[in-house]
Design an enzyme around this catalytic site. Structure first.
Site, PDB file in Angstrom:
ATOM      1  N   ARG A 261       0.622  -1.341  -0.012  1.00 41.30           N
ATOM      2  CA  ARG A 261       0.082  -0.132  -0.110  1.00 41.30           C
ATOM      3  C   ARG A 261       0.888   1.276  -0.008  1.00 41.30           C
ATOM      4  NH1 ARG A 261      -5.394  -0.338   3.705  1.00 41.30           N
ATOM      5  NH2 ARG A 261      -4.014  -0.227   5.397  1.00 41.30           N
ATOM      6  N   ASP A 262       2.463   1.067   0.079  1.00 37.83           N
ATOM      7  CA  ASP A 262       2.828   2.241  -0.233  1.00 37.83           C
ATOM      8  C   ASP A 262       4.302   2.479  -1.008  1.00 37.83           C
ATOM      9  OD1 ASP A 262       3.391   5.094   0.349  1.00 37.83           O
ATOM     10  OD2 ASP A 262       4.129   4.996   2.322  1.00 37.83           O
ATOM     11  N   LEU A 263       4.009   1.813  -2.031  1.00 35.73           N
ATOM     12  CA  LEU A 263       5.198   1.418  -2.969  1.00 35.73           C
ATOM     13  C   LEU A 263       5.674   2.642  -3.706  1.00 35.73           C
ATOM     14  CD1 LEU A 263       4.356  -2.106  -4.109  1.00 35.73           C
ATOM     15  CD2 LEU A 263       6.038  -1.832  -2.425  1.00 35.73           C
TER      16      LEU A 263
END
Ligand SMILES: *[C@@H]1O[C@H](CO)[C@@H](O)[C@H](O)[C@H]1NC(C)=O
Ligand SMILES: *[C@@H]1O[C@H](CO)[C@@H](O)[C@H](O)[C@H]1NC(C)=O
Length: 416
Positions: A89-91
């Site tokens: 969710r935060d690449l």
């Protein structure tokens, strides 16, 4: 860390990192400690700095070959997380670290602070992540693992051309671009890059998550698959599609089988790799036992939490029989992904011709409704009348394509 919620977040991050431990492109966690005020996490030291800094120091552009080295590592760890039922969710390039300053040092994914477990049929709904990398379906509050692949698509776009695919001065402007704008593939340097590179990025940046390729499929893409370091991992999508297939009517199975006969060498490459990972017996068939073993061999503790192995209980229909490669192709192909291809119309027309030869027969609307498992609350004559060809009472091309997509009472009510 002061609030109870923040402490819960850090505990979850530790649980996820410990659960996933062991992958070569994942930051190693040694231990975590808590006192009254703080949580301390002891992690592997990476001296090479962030991927972002390395992109900037190169003036923002990678050659195709250098980009491949980076993207293979990113996709390896992302496909691994997805198989275990974890969405990052935060690449973004800030969240990948090089182990050393060397040009060829390996890359580690870090910062699982926004990550979560996701069950096979679950959708997440909170809007988290970083604006430039956020997938459209996250903004629509209904998403799962595909959202990470979008972010990798954004990273790939930046690596290859040095600018962002979706850009605006304000956050709401960026969100609007993500939802509505198509990234440019016509400005330099895109025309001078290979057509495979453009296709690779476009398929990851498909706005429809059902049509987007998965991380494991990205590793099978012609642009990457001959790169030295690639080993194709098991794809969680295969399990999801097998489950839907096992529950489909025999009519839909016949339609899928016809479609599977139209697959090209490129599409078959992925299916062959996946079938091989399920370790078929010498006569080329797989059983539920093979599927179970393959999944459990690759299972980490994270999979217990995400309940990814529950998928197996939905495959019990396979308990007393085996599946050959031909049937596997029909079961594990994604109709939506094929629909995203330019040649979809040809695929579908060819498949319909095959279906006409082997599987099409006159069918009453009531029989069709019961084959589809439609409930009594559906006005079947209104909904299904153009699924049937009036000249001979057989399935029409439109009915065939709808059948391929799979229908349920719920989707029919919604679209009618
Ligand atoms: C293929 O091999 C498996 C395992 O050895 C066996 O159970 C199955 O009956 C075989 N199937 C055919 C069609 O020979
Ligand atoms: C999954 O299992 C295969 C087959 O044993 C193995 O080669 C591969 O390294 C495993 N992958 C992971 C991520 O554990």
């Amino acid at each position: 860390m002061t609030t109870a919620i923040a402490i819960e977040d850090v505990r979850r991050e530790v649980k996820i990192l410990k659960g996933l431990a062991g992958h070569c492109n994942l930051i190693k966690i040694y231990d975590a400690y808590e006192d009254n005020d703080n949580v301390y996490i002891v992690m592997e030291l990476c001296r090479g700095g962030e991927l972002l800094d390395r992109i900037l120091s190169r003036g923002g552009k990678y050659t195709e070959d250098d980009a491949k080295v980076v993207l293979v590592q990113i996709l390896n760890v992302v496909s691994f997380c997805h198989l275990q039922g974890v969405v990052h969710r935060d690449l973004k390039p800030e969240n990948f670290l090089f182990t050393s300053k060397d040009e060829d040092s390996s890359l580690k994914a870090i910062d699982f602070g926004l990550s979560d477990f996701v069950k096979p049929d679950e959708k997440l709904n909170d809007i988290v992540g970083s604006a430039y990398y956020v997938a459209p379906e996250v903004l629509h509050r209904s998403y799962t693992t595909e959202a990470d692949v979008w972010s990798v698509g954004v990273i790939a776009y930046i690596l290859l051309c040095g600018s962002r695919p979706f850009w605006a001065r304000t956050e709401s402007g960026i969100f609007r671009a993500v939802l509505k704008a198509d990234p440019s593939f016509t400005e330099p340097p895109w025309p001078s890059l290979s057509s495979e590179a453009r296709d690779f990025v476009k398929r990851m940046l498909n706005k429809d998550p059902r049509k987007r390729i998965t991380a494991a499929q990205a590793l099978c893409h012609p642009w990457l698959r001959n790169h030295g370091e690639v080993t194709i991992p098991l794809d969680i999508l295969v399990f999801k599609l097998l489950k839907i297939y096992m529950r489909s009517s025999s009519l839909r199975k016949a339609a899928l089988r016809a479609l599977s006969k139209t697959l090209t060498v490129d599409e078959l490459f992925y299916l062959k790799e996946q079938f091989a990972l399920l370790q078929p017996s010498k006569n080329g068939t797989i059983s539920l036992e093979n599927i179970k073993e393959a999944l459990l061999k690759n299972a980490t503790d994270a999979m217990k939490e995400s309940r990814a192995h529950e998928i197996l209980t939905s495959l019990t229909a396979l308990q007393y029989r085996r599946m050959d490669f031909e049937e596997f192709c029909a079961a594990a192909l994604s109709v939506y992904q094929l629909e995203a291809l330019e040649r979809w119309d040809q695929h579908a027309r060819c498949a319909y011709e095959l279906f006409e030869k082997d599987g099409n027969r006159p069918i009453m609307i009531e029989e069709l409704a019961s084959e589809l498992g439609l409930g009594p609350n559906i006005p079947v004559h209104a909904v299904l009348h153009d699924w049937i060809r009036h000249t001979d009472g057989k399935l029409s091309f439109l009915g065939f394509v709808k059948l391929l997509h799979g229908v349920s009472s719920r989707t029919l009510i919604k679209t009618h």
